[in-house]
Scaffold this motif. Structure first.
Motif, PDB file in Angstrom:
ATOM      1  N   TRP A 179      13.274 -10.928  -3.568  1.00  0.00           N
ATOM      2  CA  TRP A 179      11.900 -10.694  -4.039  1.00  0.00           C
ATOM      3  C   TRP A 179      10.963 -10.421  -2.872  1.00  0.00           C
ATOM      4  O   TRP A 179      10.134  -9.516  -2.931  1.00  0.00           O
ATOM      5  CB  TRP A 179      11.418 -11.906  -4.833  1.00  0.00           C
ATOM      6  CG  TRP A 179       9.988 -11.808  -5.254  1.00  0.00           C
ATOM      7  CD1 TRP A 179       9.483 -11.117  -6.320  1.00  0.00           C
ATOM      8  CD2 TRP A 179       8.855 -12.398  -4.592  1.00  0.00           C
ATOM      9  NE1 TRP A 179       8.112 -11.244  -6.367  1.00  0.00           N
ATOM     10  CE2 TRP A 179       7.703 -12.021  -5.323  1.00  0.00           C
ATOM     11  CE3 TRP A 179       8.712 -13.199  -3.472  1.00  0.00           C
ATOM     12  CZ2 TRP A 179       6.426 -12.441  -4.953  1.00  0.00           C
ATOM     13  CZ3 TRP A 179       7.446 -13.610  -3.107  1.00  0.00           C
ATOM     14  CH2 TRP A 179       6.320 -13.232  -3.848  1.00  0.00           C
ATOM     15  N   LEU A 180      11.104 -11.184  -1.795  1.00  0.00           N
ATOM     16  CA  LEU A 180      10.253 -10.994  -0.625  1.00  0.00           C
ATOM     17  C   LEU A 180      10.451  -9.602  -0.014  1.00  0.00           C
ATOM     18  O   LEU A 180       9.479  -8.934   0.364  1.00  0.00           O
ATOM     19  CB  LEU A 180      10.534 -12.065   0.424  1.00  0.00           C
ATOM     20  CG  LEU A 180       9.984 -13.449   0.118  1.00  0.00           C
ATOM     21  CD1 LEU A 180      10.609 -14.488   1.040  1.00  0.00           C
ATOM     22  CD2 LEU A 180       8.468 -13.469   0.252  1.00  0.00           C
ATOM     23  N   LEU A 181      11.693  -9.171   0.085  1.00  0.00           N
ATOM     24  CA  LEU A 181      11.955  -7.841   0.633  1.00  0.00           C
ATOM     25  C   LEU A 181      11.285  -6.760  -0.207  1.00  0.00           C
ATOM     26  O   LEU A 181      10.680  -5.818   0.325  1.00  0.00           O
ATOM     27  CB  LEU A 181      13.463  -7.589   0.702  1.00  0.00           C
ATOM     28  CG  LEU A 181      14.242  -8.366   1.764  1.00  0.00           C
ATOM     29  CD1 LEU A 181      15.746  -8.154   1.562  1.00  0.00           C
ATOM     30  CD2 LEU A 181      13.832  -7.920   3.165  1.00  0.00           C
ATOM     31  N   LEU A 182      11.382  -6.886  -1.511  1.00  0.00           N
ATOM     32  CA  LEU A 182      10.811  -5.868  -2.393  1.00  0.00           C
ATOM     33  C   LEU A 182       9.283  -5.875  -2.347  1.00  0.00           C
ATOM     34  O   LEU A 182       8.652  -4.811  -2.320  1.00  0.00           O
ATOM     35  CB  LEU A 182      11.308  -6.083  -3.824  1.00  0.00           C
ATOM     36  CG  LEU A 182      12.813  -5.909  -4.027  1.00  0.00           C
ATOM     37  CD1 LEU A 182      13.209  -6.240  -5.463  1.00  0.00           C
ATOM     38  CD2 LEU A 182      13.252  -4.488  -3.678  1.00  0.00           C
ATOM     39  N   THR A 183       8.683  -7.058  -2.332  1.00  0.00           N
ATOM     40  CA  THR A 183       7.225  -7.106  -2.279  1.00  0.00           C
ATOM     41  C   THR A 183       6.702  -6.620  -0.931  1.00  0.00           C
ATOM     42  O   THR A 183       5.608  -6.053  -0.859  1.00  0.00           O
ATOM     43  CB  THR A 183       6.708  -8.531  -2.555  1.00  0.00           C
ATOM     44  OG1 THR A 183       7.310  -9.457  -1.639  1.00  0.00           O
ATOM     45  CG2 THR A 183       7.028  -8.951  -3.976  1.00  0.00           C
ATOM     46  N   GLN A 184       7.478  -6.818   0.126  1.00  0.00           N
ATOM     47  CA  GLN A 184       7.078  -6.282   1.428  1.00  0.00           C
ATOM     48  C   GLN A 184       7.041  -4.760   1.422  1.00  0.00           C
ATOM     49  O   GLN A 184       6.320  -4.148   2.213  1.00  0.00           O
ATOM     50  CB  GLN A 184       8.044  -6.779   2.510  1.00  0.00           C
ATOM     51  CG  GLN A 184       7.853  -8.246   2.881  1.00  0.00           C
ATOM     52  CD  GLN A 184       8.971  -8.777   3.760  1.00  0.00           C
ATOM     53  OE1 GLN A 184       9.823  -8.029   4.232  1.00  0.00           O
ATOM     54  NE2 GLN A 184       8.982 -10.085   3.968  1.00  0.00           N
ATOM     55  N   ARG A 185       7.806  -4.170   0.525  1.00  0.00           N
ATOM     56  CA  ARG A 185       7.801  -2.714   0.378  1.00  0.00           C
ATOM     57  C   ARG A 185       6.738  -2.253  -0.606  1.00  0.00           C
ATOM     58  O   ARG A 185       6.669  -1.075  -0.935  1.00  0.00           O
ATOM     59  CB  ARG A 185       9.177  -2.219  -0.085  1.00  0.00           C
ATOM     60  CG  ARG A 185      10.332  -2.540   0.874  1.00  0.00           C
ATOM     61  CD  ARG A 185      10.068  -1.974   2.246  1.00  0.00           C
ATOM     62  NE  ARG A 185       9.783  -0.541   2.193  1.00  0.00           N
ATOM     63  CZ  ARG A 185       9.167   0.138   3.156  1.00  0.00           C
ATOM     64  NH1 ARG A 185       8.752  -0.486   4.240  1.00  0.00           N
ATOM     65  NH2 ARG A 185       8.963   1.432   3.029  1.00  0.00           N
ATOM     66  N   GLN A 190       5.463  -5.725 -12.029  1.00  0.00           N
ATOM     67  CA  GLN A 190       6.136  -4.922 -13.049  1.00  0.00           C
ATOM     68  C   GLN A 190       7.356  -4.207 -12.468  1.00  0.00           C
ATOM     69  O   GLN A 190       8.408  -4.113 -13.109  1.00  0.00           O
ATOM     70  CB  GLN A 190       5.169  -3.900 -13.647  1.00  0.00           C
ATOM     71  CG  GLN A 190       5.793  -3.011 -14.722  1.00  0.00           C
ATOM     72  CD  GLN A 190       6.358  -3.805 -15.874  1.00  0.00           C
ATOM     73  OE1 GLN A 190       5.656  -4.641 -16.457  1.00  0.00           O
ATOM     74  NE2 GLN A 190       7.625  -3.579 -16.224  1.00  0.00           N
ATOM     75  N   ASP A 191       7.214  -3.690 -11.234  1.00  0.00           N
ATOM     76  CA  ASP A 191       8.358  -3.056 -10.570  1.00  0.00           C
ATOM     77  C   ASP A 191       9.517  -4.040 -10.449  1.00  0.00           C
ATOM     78  O   ASP A 191      10.675  -3.691 -10.702  1.00  0.00           O
ATOM     79  CB  ASP A 191       7.976  -2.576  -9.167  1.00  0.00           C
ATOM     80  CG  ASP A 191       6.988  -1.424  -9.173  1.00  0.00           C
ATOM     81  OD1 ASP A 191       6.947  -0.663 -10.159  1.00  0.00           O
ATOM     82  OD2 ASP A 191       6.236  -1.308  -8.176  1.00  0.00           O
ATOM     83  N   TYR A 192       9.198  -5.255 -10.049  1.00  0.00           N
ATOM     84  CA  TYR A 192      10.222  -6.283  -9.862  1.00  0.00           C
ATOM     85  C   TYR A 192      10.883  -6.628 -11.190  1.00  0.00           C
ATOM     86  O   TYR A 192      12.118  -6.714 -11.281  1.00  0.00           O
ATOM     87  CB  TYR A 192       9.589  -7.524  -9.232  1.00  0.00           C
ATOM     88  CG  TYR A 192      10.536  -8.698  -9.092  1.00  0.00           C
ATOM     89  CD1 TYR A 192      11.576  -8.661  -8.167  1.00  0.00           C
ATOM     90  CD2 TYR A 192      10.383  -9.836  -9.879  1.00  0.00           C
ATOM     91  CE1 TYR A 192      12.451  -9.748  -8.027  1.00  0.00           C
ATOM     92  CE2 TYR A 192      11.248 -10.914  -9.755  1.00  0.00           C
ATOM     93  CZ  TYR A 192      12.275 -10.860  -8.826  1.00  0.00           C
ATOM     94  OH  TYR A 192      13.131 -11.924  -8.696  1.00  0.00           O
ATOM     95  N   GLU A 193      10.093  -6.824 -12.211  1.00  0.00           N
ATOM     96  CA  GLU A 193      10.644  -7.143 -13.528  1.00  0.00           C
ATOM     97  C   GLU A 193      11.573  -6.028 -14.014  1.00  0.00           C
ATOM     98  O   GLU A 193      12.670  -6.296 -14.532  1.00  0.00           O
ATOM     99  CB  GLU A 193       9.509  -7.366 -14.529  1.00  0.00           C
ATOM    100  CG  GLU A 193       9.972  -7.749 -15.923  1.00  0.00           C
ATOM    101  CD  GLU A 193       8.817  -8.005 -16.875  1.00  0.00           C
ATOM    102  OE1 GLU A 193       9.090  -8.302 -18.056  1.00  0.00           O
ATOM    103  OE2 GLU A 193       7.649  -7.920 -16.452  1.00  0.00           O
TER     104      GLU A 193
END
Length: 208
Positions: A179-185, A190-193
């Motif tokens: 999750w941290l890697l994705l939010t850093q990008r 919604q993208d994460y879900e």
């Protein structure tokens, strides 16, 4: 007349709430290393001794604040008993299960994401904190095991996928590190879900 300790219990609960709120604010604004029990106690309006007696150490404070953030409140009911988790267990088919589990992951990271960042930035520098991380990972593995087992019993896993491998995929998908890697990008909630849902459809659950 029996002794009524309700006032004492209410006072203890109020103190716990104040301390956890002060701890959460301190961790989020100062980081783990710079946060002190003294500062938390002062912000909560209690003595350091009170904080130590109730929570033990700074890592335990972080764990308790993290648990409250994950659940959304200080009710004793575990995350697994909350409506988001119940929806996963009560899903009537693979697609409903996908949607419910992805929504659960989004809700958990939405509430506890800030503290996840604190933990990630401080790992490796405090044995108590590292023990907390190990505990959280074990709790996630337990949750993933239960979900994978449930889906296997219902015949929802992809052909050739057993519950053990499904558990490992789920545990990786919901990892705070991912999750941290994705939010850093710059990924949005919604993208994460949506990504969690796509991962479950492609790697874990059969088509509805």
């Amino acid at each position: 007349m029996p002794y009524d300790n309700s006032s004492r219990a209410a006072a203890a609960a109020a103190t716990r709430t104040k301390v956890l709120a002060a701890a959460r604010d301190a961790f989020l604004t100062q980081g783990y290393a710079a946060t002190t029990i003294r500062g938390i106690a002062a912000a909560a309006g209690v003595s350091q001794e009170t904080v130590y007696k109730r929570f033990g150490n700074k890592a335990r404070l972080l764990k308790d604040a993290y648990d409250v953030a994950m659940a959304g409140d200080e009710d004793a009911a575990p995350v697994g008993a909350r409506p988001e988790a119940v929806a996963v267990r009560e899903a009537t088919g693979p697609e409903e299960a996908v949607a419910a589990y992805a929504a659960l992951c989004r809700g958990l990271t939405g509430r506890a994401g800030g503290l996840m960042r604190v933990v990630a930035s401080a790992r490796g520098g405090d044995p108590d904190l590292d023990a907390f991380v190990a505990t959280v990972d074990a709790e996630r593995l337990t949750g993933a095991t239960l979900v994978a087992g449930l889906w296997a019993e219902r015949g929802w896993l992809r052909p050739g996928l057993d519950a053990e491998r499904a558990r490992d995929v789920i545990w990786t998908l919901n990892s705070p590190d991912v999750w941290l890697l994705l939010t850093q990008r710059g990924w949005s909630p919604q993208d994460y879900e949506s990504w969690i849902a796509t991962g479950l459809r492609s790697m874990v659950l059969r088509s509805a």
